[in-house]
Write a protein that holds these residues in place. Structure first.
Motif, short mmCIF file in Angstrom:
data_model
loop_
_atom_site.label_atom_id
_atom_site.label_comp_id
_atom_site.label_asym_id
_atom_site.label_seq_id
_atom_site.Cartn_x
_atom_site.Cartn_y
_atom_site.Cartn_z
N ARG A 1 37.06 47.97 37.93
CA ARG A 1 38.16 47.91 38.91
C ARG A 1 39.42 47.34 38.25
NH1 ARG A 1 35.00 43.58 39.92
NH2 ARG A 1 35.97 41.52 39.76
N ILE A 2 40.55 47.63 38.86
CA ILE A 2 41.76 46.83 38.61
C ILE A 2 41.57 45.55 39.42
CG2 ILE A 2 44.25 46.64 38.94
CD1 ILE A 2 44.44 49.67 38.48
N SER B 1 41.18 43.95 44.66
CA SER B 1 42.38 43.95 43.81
C SER B 1 43.41 43.00 44.41
CB SER B 1 42.99 45.35 43.72
OG SER B 1 42.13 46.25 43.05
N PHE C 1 41.26 43.80 34.36
CA PHE C 1 40.17 44.67 34.81
C PHE C 1 38.95 43.83 35.14
CE2 PHE C 1 42.54 47.36 31.71
CZ PHE C 1 43.02 48.29 32.61
#
Lengths: 146, 146
Positions: free
Chosen positions: A4-5, A57, A87
């Protein structure tokens, strides 16, 4: 594996004013705030969305607590703006070692404490096409938001 | 309402080499690529995760197609790095108007075409604590990935 970001780290001169800008302009609220003395920052995490790996996020707003911190020096040189991107991974140790083995400089020998008791490390921006890149493992996998 | 980090826009001198860095280092693959002549960029979208609003978060790697494009001028001044961040919304028209009414400069009179037939606009970085900020509505709401 990076899944993921996790966040976008934004350096600012005045955390309270910047938090207020994001609240007033977009409606983003502070999810968490803390001081990280090791990193020399006062920070606010604004949660933007949840992610398909069970995390989330965030925007991470960063104000230096001292001029000689990494963020303080960066701000003096660049002014306000995006300081780094991060990340998320379930295993920052394994991923940072694998990336080190590929010849990318990893800035910490071992991951250190990041926001919300996460474990983090950074990759050298000169090895990442100019982008200071952080890897993050949340404190409790799948419970990143609590 | 802004409901996700849609992408992080990263300016680079050589798109192919930068794509290869992200693939070799992290395993990120190109989800979509295109040339946007209006913006003066050749770009690759790397999908990192899906988001809780039915969209996704991407890295957007940008190589200028001409030196006098916005990204070309930015690269000449700053070198490679994070060029902008983008938030996703179901209604870029309504959100950009509401934000304009708050006194933040919106760079386009009307949204223009962005990656993957999205509709986009930008907010002036000087009004956003140094961050060039894009607002994006995907071509097909809830079908951002197809």
């Amino acid at each position: 594996m990076l899944t993921r970001i996790d966040h976008i780290g934004i350096a600012c001169f005045d955390l309270d004013k910047t938090v207020e800008f994001y609240r007033a302009t977009y409606g983003f609220e502070v999810f968490h705030s803390e001081v990280n003395e090791e990193q020399g920052v006062r920070e606010a995490m604004l949660k933007i969305n949840e992610t398909s790996d069970g995390g989330a996020s965030y925007l991470q707003l960063l104000e230096p607590t001292r001029e000689d911190s990494a963020v303080g020096k960066w701000l003096a040189k660049n002014g306000e703006g995006v300081h780094h991107i991060a990340f998320g991974t379930a295993d920052v140790d394994a991923d940072s070692e694998a990336i080190r083995d590929k010849g990318v400089r990893v800035l910490y020998e071992q991951p250190r404490r990041g926001s919300m008791d996460s474990r983090i490390t950074f990759l050298h921006p000169k090895d990442c096409h100019g982008v200071l890149t952080e890897l993050v493992t949340a404190a409790t996998p799948g419970e990143a938001d609590h």
